[in-house]
Motif scaffolding. Structure first.
Motif, PDB file in Angstrom:
ATOM      1  N   LEU A 176       0.779  -1.159   0.116  1.00  0.00           N
ATOM      2  CA  LEU A 176      -0.109   0.084   0.027  1.00  0.00           C
ATOM      3  C   LEU A 176       0.765   1.300  -0.056  1.00  0.00           C
ATOM      4  O   LEU A 176       0.420   2.235  -0.437  1.00  0.00           O
ATOM      5  N   LEU A 177       2.070   1.229   0.686  1.00  0.00           N
ATOM      6  CA  LEU A 177       2.666   2.276   0.565  1.00  0.00           C
ATOM      7  C   LEU A 177       3.773   2.498  -0.521  1.00  0.00           C
ATOM      8  O   LEU A 177       4.495   3.388  -0.506  1.00  0.00           O
ATOM      9  N   GLN A 178       3.613   1.466  -1.436  1.00  0.00           N
ATOM     10  CA  GLN A 178       4.583   1.481  -2.678  1.00  0.00           C
ATOM     11  C   GLN A 178       4.586   2.811  -3.571  1.00  0.00           C
ATOM     12  O   GLN A 178       5.527   3.254  -3.745  1.00  0.00           O
ATOM     13  N   PRO A 179       3.392   3.400  -3.767  1.00  0.00           N
ATOM     14  CA  PRO A 179       3.246   4.618  -4.339  1.00  0.00           C
ATOM     15  C   PRO A 179       4.211   5.817  -3.878  1.00  0.00           C
ATOM     16  O   PRO A 179       4.880   6.609  -4.375  1.00  0.00           O
ATOM     17  N   ILE A 180       3.867   5.661  -2.590  1.00  0.00           N
ATOM     18  CA  ILE A 180       4.815   6.773  -1.692  1.00  0.00           C
ATOM     19  C   ILE A 180       6.335   6.349  -1.888  1.00  0.00           C
ATOM     20  O   ILE A 180       7.019   7.556  -2.145  1.00  0.00           O
ATOM     21  N   ALA A 181       6.683   5.176  -1.845  1.00  0.00           N
ATOM     22  CA  ALA A 181       8.061   5.018  -1.776  1.00  0.00           C
ATOM     23  C   ALA A 181       8.486   5.396  -3.233  1.00  0.00           C
ATOM     24  O   ALA A 181       9.696   5.943  -3.261  1.00  0.00           O
ATOM     25  N   ASP A 182       7.768   5.060  -4.142  1.00  0.00           N
ATOM     26  CA  ASP A 182       8.048   5.316  -5.585  1.00  0.00           C
ATOM     27  C   ASP A 182       8.294   6.783  -5.606  1.00  0.00           C
ATOM     28  O   ASP A 182       9.238   7.258  -6.248  1.00  0.00           O
ATOM     29  N   ALA A 183       7.207   7.476  -5.215  1.00  0.00           N
ATOM     30  CA  ALA A 183       7.430   9.131  -5.183  1.00  0.00           C
ATOM     31  C   ALA A 183       8.746   9.639  -4.583  1.00  0.00           C
ATOM     32  O   ALA A 183       9.558  10.400  -5.253  1.00  0.00           O
ATOM     33  N   LEU A 184       8.862   9.067  -3.167  1.00  0.00           N
ATOM     34  CA  LEU A 184      10.082   9.422  -2.859  1.00  0.00           C
ATOM     35  C   LEU A 184      11.274   9.200  -3.400  1.00  0.00           C
ATOM     36  O   LEU A 184      12.120   9.971  -3.732  1.00  0.00           O
ATOM     37  N   LEU A 195      11.608   8.598  -6.743  1.00  0.00           N
ATOM     38  CA  LEU A 195      11.924   9.555  -7.959  1.00  0.00           C
ATOM     39  C   LEU A 195      12.132  10.846  -7.663  1.00  0.00           C
ATOM     40  O   LEU A 195      12.921  11.520  -8.427  1.00  0.00           O
ATOM     41  N   MET A 196      11.855  11.358  -6.636  1.00  0.00           N
ATOM     42  CA  MET A 196      12.158  12.979  -6.104  1.00  0.00           C
ATOM     43  C   MET A 196      13.707  12.845  -5.763  1.00  0.00           C
ATOM     44  O   MET A 196      14.497  13.844  -5.974  1.00  0.00           O
ATOM     45  N   LEU A 197      14.113  11.808  -5.116  1.00  0.00           N
ATOM     46  CA  LEU A 197      15.546  11.717  -4.631  1.00  0.00           C
ATOM     47  C   LEU A 197      16.726  11.351  -5.750  1.00  0.00           C
ATOM     48  O   LEU A 197      17.694  11.622  -5.584  1.00  0.00           O
ATOM     49  N   LYS A 198      15.893  10.797  -6.910  1.00  0.00           N
ATOM     50  CA  LYS A 198      17.157  10.358  -8.057  1.00  0.00           C
ATOM     51  C   LYS A 198      17.546  11.626  -8.636  1.00  0.00           C
ATOM     52  O   LYS A 198      17.081  12.869  -8.642  1.00  0.00           O
ATOM     53  N   GLU A 199      18.762  11.209  -9.023  1.00  0.00           N
ATOM     54  CA  GLU A 199      19.283  12.276  -9.762  1.00  0.00           C
ATOM     55  C   GLU A 199      18.820  12.850 -10.902  1.00  0.00           C
ATOM     56  O   GLU A 199      18.067  11.892 -11.614  1.00  0.00           O
ATOM     57  N   ASP A 200      18.626  14.213 -11.088  1.00  0.00           N
ATOM     58  CA  ASP A 200      17.942  14.701 -12.292  1.00  0.00           C
ATOM     59  C   ASP A 200      18.987  14.920 -13.468  1.00  0.00           C
ATOM     60  O   ASP A 200      19.986  15.778 -13.365  1.00  0.00           O
ATOM     61  N   ILE A 201      18.945  14.168 -14.360  1.00  0.00           N
ATOM     62  CA  ILE A 201      19.749  14.023 -15.463  1.00  0.00           C
ATOM     63  C   ILE A 201      19.255  14.665 -16.777  1.00  0.00           C
ATOM     64  O   ILE A 201      18.178  14.479 -17.253  1.00  0.00           O
ATOM     65  N   ILE A 202      20.156  15.779 -17.324  1.00  0.00           N
ATOM     66  CA  ILE A 202      19.569  16.385 -18.551  1.00  0.00           C
ATOM     67  C   ILE A 202      20.856  16.275 -19.573  1.00  0.00           C
ATOM     68  O   ILE A 202      21.829  16.362 -19.200  1.00  0.00           O
ATOM     69  N   PRO A 203      20.439  15.622 -20.489  1.00  0.00           N
ATOM     70  CA  PRO A 203      21.601  15.281 -21.418  1.00  0.00           C
ATOM     71  C   PRO A 203      22.235  16.442 -21.800  1.00  0.00           C
ATOM     72  O   PRO A 203      21.603  17.595 -22.275  1.00  0.00           O
ATOM     73  N   SER A 204      23.664  16.449 -22.280  1.00  0.00           N
ATOM     74  CA  SER A 204      24.409  17.822 -22.463  1.00  0.00           C
ATOM     75  C   SER A 204      24.080  18.194 -23.661  1.00  0.00           C
ATOM     76  O   SER A 204      24.072  19.290 -24.022  1.00  0.00           O
ATOM     77  N   GLU A 205      23.535  17.283 -24.773  1.00  0.00           N
ATOM     78  CA  GLU A 205      23.095  18.007 -25.865  1.00  0.00           C
ATOM     79  C   GLU A 205      21.836  18.183 -26.084  1.00  0.00           C
ATOM     80  O   GLU A 205      21.140  18.792 -27.134  1.00  0.00           O
ATOM     81  N   ALA A 206      21.001  18.240 -24.815  1.00  0.00           N
ATOM     82  CA  ALA A 206      19.659  18.538 -25.010  1.00  0.00           C
ATOM     83  C   ALA A 206      19.608  19.978 -24.949  1.00  0.00           C
ATOM     84  O   ALA A 206      20.288  20.672 -24.545  1.00  0.00           O
ATOM     85  N   ASP A 207      18.446  20.518 -25.439  1.00  0.00           N
ATOM     86  CA  ASP A 207      17.874  21.946 -25.248  1.00  0.00           C
ATOM     87  C   ASP A 207      17.578  21.987 -23.909  1.00  0.00           C
ATOM     88  O   ASP A 207      16.331  21.481 -23.478  1.00  0.00           O
ATOM     89  N   GLN A 208      18.359  22.550 -22.965  1.00  0.00           N
ATOM     90  CA  GLN A 208      18.124  22.444 -21.563  1.00  0.00           C
ATOM     91  C   GLN A 208      16.532  23.193 -21.126  1.00  0.00           C
ATOM     92  O   GLN A 208      15.785  22.465 -20.527  1.00  0.00           O
ATOM     93  N   LEU A 250      12.478  13.149 -10.890  1.00  0.00           N
ATOM     94  CA  LEU A 250      11.334  13.912 -10.743  1.00  0.00           C
ATOM     95  C   LEU A 250      10.574  14.311 -12.055  1.00  0.00           C
ATOM     96  O   LEU A 250       9.367  14.061 -12.276  1.00  0.00           O
ATOM     97  N   ARG A 251      11.271  14.709 -13.199  1.00  0.00           N
ATOM     98  CA  ARG A 251      10.899  15.247 -14.449  1.00  0.00           C
ATOM     99  C   ARG A 251       9.989  13.796 -15.191  1.00  0.00           C
ATOM    100  O   ARG A 251       9.018  14.018 -15.561  1.00  0.00           O
TER     101      ARG A 251
END
Lengths: 232, 438, 411
Positions: free
Chosen positions: B75-83, B85-98, B263-264
């Protein structure tokens, strides 16, 4: 061609450090005169020097084993009358094979497909006999759907010599020949895209040659591409 | 839910409950804001529970258990997932349009959430009743594709690009069939004495109320066909299986959000599920009578009203019972102690809600305009609306578990060569039948 | 079955995309069957003059069944050409073989097609037996047949699950894995390993069957037969499944033969050829079974052929279990295996196709040369001819339908 196995003894494998000696020949020699293969009397097999387990003293009452016999069939007769001694038909343990001179290669394969209905090229491979003058056996394993029959065609070529490609006869030869090239460095003339298939493009050496040790690797390639000292 | 607040602020609530129009119409900025906040929180919670439900339901379709570790029955899985995802590194590809990369998930999210401003959970339970409500909804929900396209383009990578192109083509094609199906529903609203239809979402449900029939059954089978066209198109609109071309994971790894993480990425998921709920709400509003309870013509009168008003409480009672059965079925091992307590607490909460709802239903059975009866009425509206939406959500999961994915050209063929002619034919026939009847 | 009529590659190359009305694209001309050049013209450049998109599929990709890398040249979504880049899993099995004794090499073959390890072992053991001129005992042959056919079912089940997943149907994967588990349990009880079984020895079997083996196998037969029907209810008449697979990845019989394609892929093209019938090995000549064949050579036919093969395998197992003879499980084989000088080619029908071993013996305890003829490798070569002119989504479907195992492709 089984008798050829008796002549050479595999050399001691060069240990890791040694660079592969065989390089891709710059100018492949084609149609070098080839000595007709004569069935040599069975000789005692040489003991391989690189065996990890020392060969035991002869196993109890080991049978001498079957010997390749001459294979007489209409097929062989027909082509012998056409090509003479350049072609030899033999049978071993019920499996038939033709030993042919390398000049015959594209023609005999095409004839086998067109006239004898060997429509399916099962495999193409090679065997390396470094002690022999013509170091490589190239083997085509053929199968005929209508006849339900297998046939091997074997020829010998020297290191650096090239052999006509059979891609135009059986498209399946494409990758099979590439693998033979990759592993043995045998050139196939007329192959549409002869390049390495299993090993990376820049690799040096041909691993299934007998002088390529099992621990040997292209250190330079590993260092450049993987950024580590050793790939092991 | 508004009913919780109602206990403390009866008068204030009454001022709202007594109203028969939406806060937006009444000009009450305060109530509109409260509504927006409730909807935002509610949709977020709905998406999280949808996430859990989808994983569980899908798992049971596929003879697995699904999440079982985080909380009782996961039952708490979505909360764990949300946490996570929020704590994960936010990667923006270097070639992307930021900047575009950054803004893309927000576009999708905004579009998905803005739609909720006109969704009528009840006759007055909407932020606003726009007279062009349905157009607004279609317009804003199709803005969502912009987020997908922009994300695919900004990633500067091949798979996202192909995903984005597929998505935009798909949305454009299915929008047409969808729009035509909607028009035939709107045509049906004009079958009254005055002969004027409406584009207002509340007006559409009111029309169904007046005609005493859900539009899905109107001019049988015309309404049903139009509904089916809409139901198919809406799956394509939301990029769900079997039309999940844009993110087809076996072909395009993850489609337009291949390069997104953390998060994105979760914003994209949030937008996707929010959009699913939104389009289901449209379908419910247009074809399934919105907030109307079933058999409103056939089974009418105060006693039937009372019986139907017990449904919300009974539903929660049933859920609580399922939770307690779950507790009983847990292995008698000390490892499961906390899990048991957790599930018991959850069951208790559901039971408490059930009790409250039943109390309200019994207290509010009288027809006089007291708080109780008003509250009872609102709960009924919202309950029936959400129940119908939930059916659609379950169907979304069911489709995903059952069907293989369409290929892109087949999808387009279905859209243009099957759905479009059908919806056009339905529209024309509806118009003719409508004229003949009137 | 017909012989290839083509004089050279050009003829072959015109054959494949004969009926693809499903995806309304025109024919694209192909210059080379092997698909190693990506330089050819797209003839229907009538609408827009746009650039081709070269996309790299794999080696890390959810649907390439391992570390296969396919470089796709696309025009929009349409595939103009492919090039397979393989070798990421190359372990040099053939070189290892030259440095191991015949017995020591036996477990290595399990690591090639790890989905059908028992078949690999059977092929290897039979090849060495042929070289030694010994024959396995009747009981060993029956055990071999039972295990190999169980393995064929397991392999097809895994294929079906992953193939369906590639096409987007998630659920069959779990059903097939559930049922495959029962086979793996039998393997585990028999030899202790589930995947890389090393079940056979040169000259027979490694172990005598455990108590209750026959009963468990029979139970499995009754368990799995309705399960196969269950898979079919999910897929066979499913509209989307049919649309996704019919007329997709068509390969004609002539093309298939010319490209050396074997196994279910060949049979789906209408060639009724199965090594178990054509050149029976083990005890297959004693069993009654049929060779399922397709007609169109498309992905759907390959699916049907494999489903039918699973049922035929059940038939074979049933006959074998009911008539399994008593007796020793090992033939008289010298302790040190030293085959006489000579060379031999022996092949079996693995779940993927013809799996052959070409062994050259120099009379020592180690093979002088051991060549594996991998069915996946050769079949994968047909990918290019099968996907040209189709869409990206079909590439995934076709990779799945060829049923490759990269461990075997790369060896």
């Amino acid at each position: 061609m089984a008798e050829d196995a008796k002549t050479p003894a595999p050399p001691p494998p060069p240990e890791g450090e040694k660079k592969p000696s065989a390089e891709m020949p710059a100018a492949p020699v084609s149609n070098a005169p080839v000595k007709p293969v004569a069935p040599a009397p069975p000789a005692k097999p040489a003991v391989p020097a690189d065996s990890t387990t020392p060969p035991k003293p002869a196993a109890p009452a080991k049978p001498t084993g079957p010997v390749p016999l001459l294979w007489s069939s209409p097929l062989v007769e027909k082509y012998r009358s056409q090509y003479g001694t350049a072609l030899e038909g033999q049978t071993y343990l019920g499996q038939n094979y033709l030993t042919v001179k390398s000049e015959l290669i594209p023609n005999i394969l095409r004839l086998l497909r067109d006239e004898e209905q060997f429509d399916y090229c099962v495999d193409i491979t090679a065997v390396h006999y470094p002690k022999r003058e013509k170091q490589f056996d190239v083997v085509w394993i053929l199968y005929s759907f209508p006849r339900n029959e297998r046939l091997r065609v074997t020829t010998q070529i020297a290191d650096g010599a090239s052999i006509p490609s059979s891609v135009s006869i059986w498209p399946t030869a494409n990758w099979l020949e590439r693998e033979v090239y990759d592993m043995f460095g045998i050139q196939f003339d007329g192959h549409p895209d002869l390049k390495r298939i299993l090993l990376p493009d820049g690799w040096k050496g041909f691993p299934l040659r007998k002088d390529y040790g099992i621990l040997q690797q292209d250190k330079e390639w590993v260092q450049i591409n993987l950024g580590i000292e050793s790939g092991q | 839910m508004p009913n919780m607040i109602a206990i403390w602020m009866p008068n204030f609530i009454m001022s709202y409950l007594g109203s028969t129009v939406t806060p937006g119409e009444a000009g009450s900025q305060f109530w509109a804001l409260i509504y927006v906040l409730i909807i935002f929180a509610g949709v977020s919670v709905a998406v999280m529970s949808m996430n859990w439900l989808e994983r569980k339901a899908l798992a049971h379709f596929q003879i697995r258990l699904g999440p079982m570790r985080v909380g009782p029955h996961g039952l708490l899985q979505p909360i764990a997932d949300a946490l996570k995802l929020m704590l994960k590194e936010d990667i923006i590809p270097s070639e992307a349009d930021q900047f575009v990369f950054w803004v893309a998930p927000l576009i999708g999210l905004l579009a998905a959430f803005t739609v909720y401003t006109v969704i009528p959970f009840g006759p007055s339970q909407a932020v606003s009743d726009m007279n062009i409500g349905i157009l607004f909804m279609l317009g804003v929900s199709s803005l969502g594709v912009l987020g997908v396209v922009v994300a695919g383009w900004a990633s500067n990578s091949h798979y996202p690009l192909i995903g984005a192109l597929r998505s935009s083509a798909q949305m454009v094609s299915y929008e047409v069939a969808m729009g035509l199906a909607v028009v035939s529903a709107i045509l049906m609203t004009s079958l009254n004495e005055k002969g004027t239809g409406t584009l207002s979402m509340i007006g559409i449900v009111r029309a169904q109320e007046q005609q005493g029939i859900w539009f899905i059954f109107k001019f049988f089978p015309l309404g049903l066909i139009a509904f089916i066209v809409f139901a198919i198109a809406m799956i394509a609109e939301t990029n769900r299986a079997p039309f999940d071309m844009a993110e087809a994971e076996s072909e395009l790894t993850a489609g337009y959000h291949t390069e997104y993480s953390g998060l994105r990425w979760s914003l994209f998921m949030l937008a996707e599920y929010a959009a699913m709920i939104a389009v289901s709400s449209i379908a419910v509003t247009l074809w399934l009578g919105g907030w109307m309870r079933p058999f409103v013509r056939l089974l009418h009168g105060p006693s039937w009203d009372f019986i139907f008003s017990l449904f919300p409480g009974l539903t929660f009672l049933g859920l609580a019972a399922i939770a307690f059965v779950g507790v009983l079925r847990m292995p008698a091992h000390s490892f499961f102690k906390i899990q048991k307590i957790g599930l018991e607490a959850f069951g208790g909460l559901l039971g408490f809600i059930a009790l409250m709802l039943l109390v309200i239903a019994i207290a509010g059975r009288s027809q006089d305009p007291s708080i109780g009866s008003r509250l009872n009425e609102s709960i009924g509206y919202i309950y029936w609306f959400l129940l119908k939406v939930a059916v659609f959500m379950y169907l979304f999961i069911w489709y995903r578990a059952t069907w293989p994915r369409y290929r892109f050209d087949q999808l387009m063929r279905v859209g243009w060569k099957v759905l479009l002619p059908i919806s056009l034919a339905v529209l024309i026939v509806t118009a003719i039948v409508g004229v003949l009847v009137a | 079955m017909s012989a290839p009529t083509g004089e050279d590659t050009k003829n072959i190359s015109h054959l494949a995309p004969s009926n693809r009305e499903n995806s309304d694209q025109g024919e694209t001309e192909r210059k080379n069957v092997g698909g190693n050049d990506l330089t050819f013209e797209n003839p229907d450049k009538t609408y827009l003059d746009s650039n081709e998109l070269i996309i790299n599929m794999g080696p890390q990709h959810p649907a390439t069944h391992g570390v296969l890398r396919v470089i796709l040249k696309l025009d929009g979504e349409k595939v103009l050409g492919t090039e397979c880049v393989i070798g990421y899993l190359h372990r040099g099995v053939e070189k290892i073989a030259e440095n191991r004794t015949y017995t020591m090499f036996n477990p290595y073959v399990d690591r090639m097609d790890y989905v059908a390890a028992v078949s690999n072992g059977l092929g290897y053991c039979e090849a060495v037996e042929k070289l030694l001129n010994v024959e396995a005992t009747p009981r060993a042959k029956y055990i071999r047949v039972i295990l190999t056919e169980l393995n064929r079912i397991a392999s097809h089940q895994l294929w079906l699950g992953t193939h369906a997943l590639d096409i987007g149907a998630m659920t069959p994967l779990f059903y097939t894995f559930r049922d495959r588990e029962e086979i793996l349990k039998i393997f585990e009880k028999y030899c202790g390993a589930r995947l890389t079984t090393h079940a056979f020895r040169i000259g027979g079997c490694q172990y005598e069957t455990y108590a209750g083996f026959e009963k468990e196998v029979k139970n499995f037969l009754t368990f799995v037969a309705p399960k196969i029907d269950e898979y079919e209810t999910l897929l066979t008449t499913n509209r989307i499944w049919m649309e996704r697979t019919k007329n997709v990845g068509v390969i004609s019989a002539a093309d298939a033969i010319a490209l050396g394609v074997t196994g279910p892929v060949l049979r789906a093209s209408g060639v009724k050829w199965d090594l178990r019938k054509a050149q029976p090995y083990a005890a297959y000549s004693e069993f009654d079974f049929e060779i399922p064949v397709g007609t169109n050579g498309d992905t759907y036919d390959r699916y049907l052929v494999r489903m039918a093969e699973m049922r035929q395998s059940l038939r074979i197992i049933e006959q074998a279990v009911n008539s399994i003879p008593e007796g020793p499980i090992m033939a008289k084989v010298p302790k040190v295996i030293k085959p006489p000088v000579g060379e031999i080619y022996h092949s079996i029908e693995s779940p993927k196709g013809e799996l052959g071993y070409f062994i050259v013996s120099d009379g020592s305890t180690q093979p002088y040369r051991l060549r594996v003829r991998p069915p996946s490798f050769v079949n994968l070569q047909a990918l290019d001819i099968m996907v040209r002119g189709l869409l990206v989504a079909d590439v995934v479907a076709v990779i799945g339908t060829i049923d490759i195992v990269l461990g075997e492709v790369d060896r």
